[in-house]
Design a protein around this motif. Structure first.
Motif, PDB file in Angstrom:
ATOM      1  N   ASP A  32       0.871  -1.176   0.000  1.00 32.13           N
ATOM      2  CA  ASP A  32       0.000   0.000   0.000  1.00 32.13           C
ATOM      3  C   ASP A  32       0.907   1.225   0.000  1.00 32.13           C
ATOM      4  O   ASP A  32       1.935   1.215   0.675  1.00 32.13           O
ATOM      5  CB  ASP A  32      -0.838   0.075   1.293  1.00 32.13           C
ATOM      6  CG  ASP A  32      -2.013  -0.888   1.276  1.00 32.13           C
ATOM      7  OD1 ASP A  32      -2.269  -1.494   0.234  1.00 32.13           O
ATOM      8  OD2 ASP A  32      -2.655  -1.023   2.336  1.00 32.13           O
TER       9      ASP A  32
ATOM     10  N   ASN B  19     -16.254  -5.151  -1.128  1.00 32.85           N
ATOM     11  CA  ASN B  19     -15.585  -5.893  -0.066  1.00 32.85           C
ATOM     12  C   ASN B  19     -15.494  -7.384  -0.352  1.00 32.85           C
ATOM     13  O   ASN B  19     -16.200  -8.183   0.235  1.00 32.85           O
ATOM     14  CB  ASN B  19     -16.310  -5.675   1.261  1.00 32.85           C
ATOM     15  CG  ASN B  19     -15.901  -4.360   1.846  1.00 32.85           C
ATOM     16  OD1 ASN B  19     -14.843  -3.842   1.521  1.00 32.85           O
ATOM     17  ND2 ASN B  19     -16.740  -3.808   2.706  1.00 32.85           N
ATOM     18  N   LYS B  21     -13.935 -10.773   0.094  1.00 37.81           N
ATOM     19  CA  LYS B  21     -13.072 -11.389   1.091  1.00 37.81           C
ATOM     20  C   LYS B  21     -12.016 -12.213   0.380  1.00 37.81           C
ATOM     21  O   LYS B  21     -12.300 -12.938  -0.556  1.00 37.81           O
ATOM     22  CB  LYS B  21     -13.894 -12.263   2.030  1.00 37.81           C
ATOM     23  CG  LYS B  21     -14.715 -11.432   2.994  1.00 37.81           C
ATOM     24  CD  LYS B  21     -15.278 -12.309   4.074  1.00 37.81           C
ATOM     25  CE  LYS B  21     -16.233 -11.552   4.980  1.00 37.81           C
ATOM     26  NZ  LYS B  21     -15.555 -10.626   5.873  1.00 37.81           N
ATOM     27  N   ARG B  22     -10.788 -12.048   0.822  1.00 36.72           N
ATOM     28  CA  ARG B  22      -9.707 -12.755   0.155  1.00 36.72           C
ATOM     29  C   ARG B  22      -9.400 -14.081   0.843  1.00 36.72           C
ATOM     30  O   ARG B  22      -9.674 -14.259   2.023  1.00 36.72           O
ATOM     31  CB  ARG B  22      -8.468 -11.883   0.121  1.00 36.72           C
ATOM     32  CG  ARG B  22      -8.090 -11.605  -1.338  1.00 36.72           C
ATOM     33  CD  ARG B  22      -6.752 -10.981  -1.425  1.00 36.72           C
ATOM     34  NE  ARG B  22      -6.860  -9.537  -1.483  1.00 36.72           N
ATOM     35  CZ  ARG B  22      -5.792  -8.753  -1.648  1.00 36.72           C
ATOM     36  NH1 ARG B  22      -4.598  -9.279  -1.726  1.00 36.72           N
ATOM     37  NH2 ARG B  22      -5.930  -7.460  -1.698  1.00 36.72           N
ATOM     38  N   ASP B  64     -11.773  -8.526  10.830  1.00 33.20           N
ATOM     39  CA  ASP B  64     -11.174  -7.422  10.079  1.00 33.20           C
ATOM     40  C   ASP B  64     -11.073  -6.198  10.978  1.00 33.20           C
ATOM     41  O   ASP B  64     -12.072  -5.690  11.468  1.00 33.20           O
ATOM     42  CB  ASP B  64     -12.021  -7.120   8.845  1.00 33.20           C
ATOM     43  CG  ASP B  64     -11.317  -6.150   7.928  1.00 33.20           C
ATOM     44  OD1 ASP B  64     -10.131  -5.862   8.183  1.00 33.20           O
ATOM     45  OD2 ASP B  64     -11.936  -5.684   6.972  1.00 33.20           O
ATOM     46  N   THR B  66      -9.522  -3.309  10.116  1.00 38.84           N
ATOM     47  CA  THR B  66      -9.267  -2.046   9.416  1.00 38.84           C
ATOM     48  C   THR B  66     -10.561  -1.343   9.074  1.00 38.84           C
ATOM     49  O   THR B  66     -10.911  -1.193   7.911  1.00 38.84           O
ATOM     50  CB  THR B  66      -8.480  -2.280   8.123  1.00 38.84           C
ATOM     51  OG1 THR B  66      -9.211  -3.258   7.362  1.00 38.84           O
ATOM     52  CG2 THR B  66      -7.088  -2.743   8.395  1.00 38.84           C
ATOM     53  N   HIS B  77      -3.113   0.460  -3.516  1.00 35.67           N
ATOM     54  CA  HIS B  77      -3.858  -0.258  -2.475  1.00 35.67           C
ATOM     55  C   HIS B  77      -4.015  -1.719  -2.884  1.00 35.67           C
ATOM     56  O   HIS B  77      -4.910  -2.057  -3.657  1.00 35.67           O
ATOM     57  CB  HIS B  77      -5.226   0.398  -2.266  1.00 35.67           C
ATOM     58  CG  HIS B  77      -5.874  -0.019  -0.981  1.00 35.67           C
ATOM     59  ND1 HIS B  77      -7.036   0.532  -0.533  1.00 35.67           N
ATOM     60  CD2 HIS B  77      -5.512  -0.922  -0.057  1.00 35.67           C
ATOM     61  CE1 HIS B  77      -7.377  -0.032   0.617  1.00 35.67           C
ATOM     62  NE2 HIS B  77      -6.455  -0.926   0.929  1.00 35.67           N
ATOM     63  N   ARG B  79      -3.056  -4.330  -0.294  1.00 34.88           N
ATOM     64  CA  ARG B  79      -3.146  -5.155   0.900  1.00 34.88           C
ATOM     65  C   ARG B  79      -4.562  -5.118   1.471  1.00 34.88           C
ATOM     66  O   ARG B  79      -5.299  -4.166   1.260  1.00 34.88           O
ATOM     67  CB  ARG B  79      -2.166  -4.639   1.965  1.00 34.88           C
ATOM     68  CG  ARG B  79      -0.726  -4.712   1.524  1.00 34.88           C
ATOM     69  CD  ARG B  79       0.168  -3.940   2.454  1.00 34.88           C
ATOM     70  NE  ARG B  79       0.112  -4.453   3.815  1.00 34.88           N
ATOM     71  CZ  ARG B  79      -0.273  -3.764   4.858  1.00 34.88           C
ATOM     72  NH1 ARG B  79      -0.649  -2.517   4.731  1.00 34.88           N
ATOM     73  NH2 ARG B  79      -0.282  -4.311   6.044  1.00 34.88           N
ATOM     74  N   THR B  80      -4.896  -6.164   2.188  1.00 36.99           N
ATOM     75  CA  THR B  80      -6.180  -6.197   2.877  1.00 36.99           C
ATOM     76  C   THR B  80      -6.064  -7.088   4.099  1.00 36.99           C
ATOM     77  O   THR B  80      -5.166  -7.920   4.177  1.00 36.99           O
ATOM     78  CB  THR B  80      -7.298  -6.728   1.957  1.00 36.99           C
ATOM     79  OG1 THR B  80      -8.519  -6.722   2.677  1.00 36.99           O
ATOM     80  CG2 THR B  80      -7.039  -8.144   1.476  1.00 36.99           C
ATOM     81  N   THR B  81      -6.950  -6.874   5.057  1.00 32.76           N
ATOM     82  CA  THR B  81      -7.033  -7.836   6.159  1.00 32.76           C
ATOM     83  C   THR B  81      -8.440  -8.433   6.187  1.00 32.76           C
ATOM     84  O   THR B  81      -8.864  -9.013   7.159  1.00 32.76           O
ATOM     85  CB  THR B  81      -6.719  -7.176   7.517  1.00 32.76           C
ATOM     86  OG1 THR B  81      -7.529  -6.007   7.647  1.00 32.76           O
ATOM     87  CG2 THR B  81      -5.266  -6.817   7.642  1.00 32.76           C
ATOM     88  N   ASN B  82      -9.143  -8.252   5.074  1.00 32.17           N
ATOM     89  CA  ASN B  82     -10.510  -8.744   4.965  1.00 32.17           C
ATOM     90  C   ASN B  82     -10.480 -10.153   4.368  1.00 32.17           C
ATOM     91  O   ASN B  82     -10.557 -10.336   3.160  1.00 32.17           O
ATOM     92  CB  ASN B  82     -11.296  -7.775   4.075  1.00 32.17           C
ATOM     93  CG  ASN B  82     -12.765  -8.063   4.076  1.00 32.17           C
ATOM     94  OD1 ASN B  82     -13.267  -8.807   4.923  1.00 32.17           O
ATOM     95  ND2 ASN B  82     -13.478  -7.491   3.125  1.00 32.17           N
TER      96      ASN B  82
END
Lengths: 133, 125
Positions: A32, B19, B21-22, B64, B66, B77, B79-82
């Protein structure tokens, strides 16, 4: 379909398969980049990477990350039932423009590398009186 | 024409950016008497990770974290924490109560000991 003869088709699949294999070898380093008034923040996912294997440098407005490949430990009498993770290594760079290279701070915590790069503060030109010779 | 095109692209953008989800990436390594499971959980605090085991399925889920408003502007953008919960089938019976789990450098590792069937001899009546 007129344009595809058999050879082309199999070439296409070969390319696809080798491409997929390469992707498995070294995953893309997910990042990011955020910006606010004062600084840029670059966050990078580095799961299981030791900080000794990461080098960061800033030159000509570009932040470059180099993550070294770790030696694979081979253990005997083990087998993979599931294998999805890959060794994260490789290079990535981000062009940010003019910044204060002296004030860059980096921290690797919980598998996330955070780099804060302060923007160049435009020095306000103070009114200087010039004496007449 | 241009308007229609931009609309189409806007629609596509929302399709990809909603959204979703990964999938969490995991390894499962089997040895003679245990299983070791490794999961990439970059930037997720251990308090936000739940591990459960039921009917031979190990489930790892992540809250999640964040959700707070971020005023910074994203230039990149990825990255994710989802993450979607991860279900892993484990063939052998395992001792879940005695499992060990830890998070080191963004990698969750879980060690599960196999329950070995006790050898028994049958008495002939």
């Amino acid at each position: 379909m007129l344009y595809f003869n058999n050879k082309n088709l199999s070439d296409l699949f070969d390319d696809f398969v080798s491409g997929a294999k390469n992707a498995y070898e070294g995953a893309l380093i997910e990042a990011d980049v955020m910006e606010n008034d004062k600084a840029y923040l670059v966050s990078v996912n580095l799961p299981g990477v030791a900080k000794e294997n990461v080098s960061i440098d800033f030159k000509d407005g570009t932040l470059s990350l180099d993550v070294k490949k770790e030696d694979e430990k081979k253990e005997e009498n083990t087998k993979y039932v599931i294998r999805e993770r890959s060794n994260v290594y490789g290079k990535r760079s981000f062009y940010l423009g003019e910044c204060q290279s002296e004030g860059i701070k980096a921290k690797l915590e919980n598998g996330v590398l955070n780099v804060v790069i302060p923007k160049k503060v435009e020095t306000q030109s103070e009114a200087q009186s010039i004496s007449i010779e | 024409m241009m308007n229609e095109l931009t609309e189409l692209f806007d629609e596509l953008n929302t399709m990809f950016n909603t959204n979703v989800k990964r999938n969490m990436l995991a390894d499962m390594i089997e040895t003679k008497d245990e299983y070791k499971i490794l999961v990439d959980v970059c930037g997720i605090a251990k308090e936000n990770i739940n591990i459960s085991y039921e009917d031979k399925y190990l489930t790892i889920s992540v809250n999640d974290a964040t959700k707070e408003e971020n005023k910074d502007k994203y230039l990149v953008h990825e990255r994710t924490t989802n993450y979607a919960p991860k279900k892993i089938y484990i063939k052998n019976d395992v001792d879940f109560a005695g499992a060990k789990a830890k998070v080191v450098d963004g990698v969750l590792s879980i060690t599960l000991k196999k329950i070995m069937p006790k050898s028994a001899s049958i008495i002939i009546e």
